[in-house]
Design a protein around this motif. Sequence first.
Motif, PDB file in Angstrom:
ATOM      1  N   PRO A  83       0.833  -1.209   0.000  1.00  0.00           N
ATOM      2  CA  PRO A  83       0.000   0.000   0.000  1.00  0.00           C
ATOM      3  C   PRO A  83       0.869   1.261   0.000  1.00  0.00           C
ATOM      4  N   PRO A  84       0.386   2.390  -0.603  1.00  0.00           N
ATOM      5  CA  PRO A  84      -0.923   2.557  -1.221  1.00  0.00           C
ATOM      6  C   PRO A  84      -1.062   1.764  -2.530  1.00  0.00           C
ATOM      7  N   LEU A  85      -2.250   1.183  -2.703  1.00  0.00           N
ATOM      8  CA  LEU A  85      -2.483   0.249  -3.810  1.00  0.00           C
ATOM      9  C   LEU A  85      -3.119   0.983  -4.986  1.00  0.00           C
ATOM     10  N   ALA A  86      -2.730   0.532  -6.184  1.00  0.00           N
ATOM     11  CA  ALA A  86      -3.242   1.176  -7.405  1.00  0.00           C
ATOM     12  C   ALA A  86      -4.455   0.413  -7.922  1.00  0.00           C
ATOM     13  N   GLU A  87      -5.367   1.142  -8.567  1.00  0.00           N
ATOM     14  CA  GLU A  87      -6.577   0.501  -9.103  1.00  0.00           C
ATOM     15  C   GLU A  87      -6.216  -0.596 -10.103  1.00  0.00           C
ATOM     16  N   SER A  88      -5.224  -0.319 -10.971  1.00  0.00           N
ATOM     17  CA  SER A  88      -4.874  -1.296 -12.011  1.00  0.00           C
ATOM     18  C   SER A  88      -4.410  -2.610 -11.379  1.00  0.00           C
ATOM     19  N   GLN A  89      -3.666  -2.498 -10.279  1.00  0.00           N
ATOM     20  CA  GLN A  89      -3.158  -3.703  -9.602  1.00  0.00           C
ATOM     21  C   GLN A  89      -4.322  -4.510  -9.021  1.00  0.00           C
ATOM     22  N   MET A  90      -5.315  -3.804  -8.508  1.00  0.00           N
ATOM     23  CA  MET A  90      -6.462  -4.501  -7.910  1.00  0.00           C
ATOM     24  C   MET A  90      -7.295  -5.180  -9.003  1.00  0.00           C
ATOM     25  N   LYS A 136     -16.010   3.593  -1.859  1.00  0.00           N
ATOM     26  CA  LYS A 136     -16.175   4.569  -2.954  1.00  0.00           C
ATOM     27  C   LYS A 136     -15.809   5.987  -2.501  1.00  0.00           C
ATOM     28  N   ARG A 137     -16.169   6.340  -1.270  1.00  0.00           N
ATOM     29  CA  ARG A 137     -15.907   7.706  -0.802  1.00  0.00           C
ATOM     30  C   ARG A 137     -14.432   7.984  -0.574  1.00  0.00           C
ATOM     31  N   TYR A 138     -13.730   6.997  -0.014  1.00  0.00           N
ATOM     32  CA  TYR A 138     -12.376   7.289   0.456  1.00  0.00           C
ATOM     33  C   TYR A 138     -11.280   6.579  -0.336  1.00  0.00           C
ATOM     34  N   GLY A 139     -11.638   5.770  -1.324  1.00  0.00           N
ATOM     35  CA  GLY A 139     -10.616   5.167  -2.181  1.00  0.00           C
ATOM     36  C   GLY A 139      -9.914   3.958  -1.589  1.00  0.00           C
ATOM     37  N   VAL A 140     -10.571   3.282  -0.627  1.00  0.00           N
ATOM     38  CA  VAL A 140      -9.980   2.045  -0.069  1.00  0.00           C
ATOM     39  C   VAL A 140      -9.851   1.020  -1.202  1.00  0.00           C
ATOM     40  N   ARG A 141      -8.703   0.368  -1.299  1.00  0.00           N
ATOM     41  CA  ARG A 141      -8.483  -0.581  -2.411  1.00  0.00           C
ATOM     42  C   ARG A 141      -8.539  -2.048  -1.968  1.00  0.00           C
ATOM     43  N   ALA A 142      -8.267  -2.300  -0.715  1.00  0.00           N
ATOM     44  CA  ALA A 142      -8.325  -3.696  -0.257  1.00  0.00           C
ATOM     45  C   ALA A 142      -9.002  -3.732   1.108  1.00  0.00           C
ATOM     46  N   VAL A 143     -10.033  -4.551   1.202  1.00  0.00           N
ATOM     47  CA  VAL A 143     -10.700  -4.770   2.478  1.00  0.00           C
ATOM     48  C   VAL A 143     -10.315  -6.179   2.921  1.00  0.00           C
ATOM     49  N   ILE A 144      -9.818  -6.292   4.151  1.00  0.00           N
ATOM     50  CA  ILE A 144      -9.366  -7.607   4.639  1.00  0.00           C
ATOM     51  C   ILE A 144     -10.236  -7.994   5.827  1.00  0.00           C
ATOM     52  N   GLY A 145     -10.713  -9.213   5.821  1.00  0.00           N
ATOM     53  CA  GLY A 145     -11.533  -9.676   6.938  1.00  0.00           C
ATOM     54  C   GLY A 145     -11.719 -11.174   6.820  1.00  0.00           C
ATOM     55  N   LYS A 146     -12.832 -11.652   7.329  1.00  0.00           N
ATOM     56  CA  LYS A 146     -13.121 -13.082   7.154  1.00  0.00           C
ATOM     57  C   LYS A 146     -14.611 -13.293   6.962  1.00  0.00           C
ATOM     58  N   GLY A 147     -14.921 -14.348   6.235  1.00  0.00           N
ATOM     59  CA  GLY A 147     -16.319 -14.735   6.046  1.00  0.00           C
ATOM     60  C   GLY A 147     -16.988 -14.112   4.837  1.00  0.00           C
ATOM     61  N   GLY A 148     -16.308 -13.132   4.209  1.00  0.00           N
ATOM     62  CA  GLY A 148     -16.855 -12.541   2.987  1.00  0.00           C
ATOM     63  C   GLY A 148     -17.909 -11.490   3.248  1.00  0.00           C
ATOM     64  N   LEU A 184     -16.823  -3.071  -5.169  1.00  0.00           N
ATOM     65  CA  LEU A 184     -15.462  -3.505  -5.526  1.00  0.00           C
ATOM     66  C   LEU A 184     -15.279  -3.399  -7.042  1.00  0.00           C
ATOM     67  N   LYS A 185     -16.313  -3.801  -7.759  1.00  0.00           N
ATOM     68  CA  LYS A 185     -16.260  -3.787  -9.225  1.00  0.00           C
ATOM     69  C   LYS A 185     -16.217  -2.343  -9.735  1.00  0.00           C
ATOM     70  N   GLU A 186     -17.070  -1.524  -9.176  1.00  0.00           N
ATOM     71  CA  GLU A 186     -17.169  -0.139  -9.641  1.00  0.00           C
ATOM     72  C   GLU A 186     -15.879   0.646  -9.348  1.00  0.00           C
ATOM     73  N   ALA A 187     -15.353   0.443  -8.140  1.00  0.00           N
ATOM     74  CA  ALA A 187     -14.215   1.270  -7.724  1.00  0.00           C
ATOM     75  C   ALA A 187     -12.861   0.657  -8.087  1.00  0.00           C
ATOM     76  N   GLY A 188     -12.839  -0.664  -8.350  1.00  0.00           N
ATOM     77  CA  GLY A 188     -11.556  -1.311  -8.591  1.00  0.00           C
ATOM     78  C   GLY A 188     -10.860  -1.641  -7.283  1.00  0.00           C
ATOM     79  N   ALA A 189     -11.483  -2.512  -6.521  1.00  0.00           N
ATOM     80  CA  ALA A 189     -10.927  -2.900  -5.219  1.00  0.00           C
ATOM     81  C   ALA A 189     -11.179  -4.396  -5.021  1.00  0.00           C
ATOM     82  N   VAL A 190     -10.578  -4.967  -3.975  1.00  0.00           N
ATOM     83  CA  VAL A 190     -10.750  -6.404  -3.718  1.00  0.00           C
ATOM     84  C   VAL A 190     -11.055  -6.646  -2.248  1.00  0.00           C
TER      85      VAL A 190
END
Length: 505
Positions: free
Chosen positions: A323-330, A406-418, A427-433
Amino acid sequence: MEFLSTSLLELVTQTATNLPPDVRQAMSIAANTETPGTQSSQALDIILSNVDMAVEDEGPICQDTGMPTFFVHTPVGVNQIKLAKAIRGAVAEATRRGKLRPNSVDSITGKNSGDNLGTETPVIHFEQWEEDEIEIRLILKGGGCENKNIQYSVPCNLDHLGRADRNLEGVRKCILHAVWQAQGQGCAPGALGVCIGSDRAHGYDLAKMQLLRTLDDVNPNPTLANLESEIMGEANRLGVGAMGFGGKTSLIGCKITAANRLPASFFVSVAYECWAFRRLGVRLDAATGAITQWLYRDPSRLTEKMARGTGFPLTGREVVLTPPLAESQMRALKVGDVVLINGEMFTGRDNVHAYLMKNSPPVDLNGAALYHCGPVMLKQGDQWSVKAAGPTTSIREEPYQADVIKRYGVRAVIGKGGMGPKTLAALKEAGAVYLNGIGGAAQYYARTVEMVLGVSLMEFGIPEAMWHLRVKNFAAIVTMDAHGNSLHADVEKATGEQLAALQNA
Ligand code: SF4
């Protein structure tokens, strides 16, 4: 009772840090049964290493040390008021030492008491008995699996299984449905305590008390013994697997009791327990408070190592994210990819997400990795250190996550259970995972933290604050990508079809 405080502190510490032998054995079997190289198998490898690490460091197996729940038997004449006070003292001391996370939150003000003490916490059930010693059993059951407890009022209609009637076949359907609905959110593979009958409140109590049985015991009631064994076979054909990644072991135990009910009511109450099944007990000399016997474990036997290798076997194909992560990488990532995060990440869970809906973030989240985690932290001098830091259940943030991304440009959300469809669309709209960490692997992930860089929003209390962490080789699996794919949705669909097949078999 000169040894009482020491004995109780030892009980709490051992329960939080050392998994009982029956659970270890069940998890070893699960790991050896799983197909090598699968995501479930990788998850189990991390879990086994994590169990070893917890023993080595006497650190919490999982960062969520749960609601301390004590089941106490006392001889007639023992002062239960004094005993309850000593239990509360041990819980506070274990919290101060970082063996328990401060988990007691005022439900009106939202304030964390900081020491695990508060109205009705810890939970203590007292009963008298005719023996000479005091017996205390303790369960530490975390919130992720507690949230997957479920109660059915039969007759009812169940997804994929149709109508459940007021008979054992209806009960069987309810229990299978309970396993299916938990998916990976309760940190599968799980164990179930079940109560057939009773009323709503006591049914849940009795279900939880079934978790005091060892996983390898046999129900003395042959009808219930048959049902338990049938459920184990069927649930493990569903394919939920470790962490809900899909796999061979969804359940490591099913313990059922039956209680009389009112003619008008027929409840099936299910307590879902995660793999981090922390349950121990002691017998105490009623005069001195000294431990005369451990329950569930033999302290004179060496604790065997569980890990089969180095935890998370690296293949060289992992994608390194800094990080900071780029949209293209995501956008280049896809479901199934394994990533290793190096660099800064921020924790944020329930309070942080609610805060971000109304306030700007205290740090720049553009390109950030946001970790759903409520760690166990200890301050040593001026520096904070991480004692346990596994992922928490992400689905709780579903109402907020899309906006936060979408508001703050977070590129990766990490957690468990989905997470659900709203987050998937964002994720699709903003380019994140979305990256799935291994639930309960709190020691494993704590060791990836090189440094605590800072903390924001400390007013929310330790678990809910936003911690700034520098990590190295933080391993996670892409389970929701920027192309609209979700492993969680796929597994839920496939296991639903399997559930329907069991119904028709
Ligand atoms: S293993 Fe998972 S469900 Fe269990 S306490 Fe930890 S985070 Fe919660």
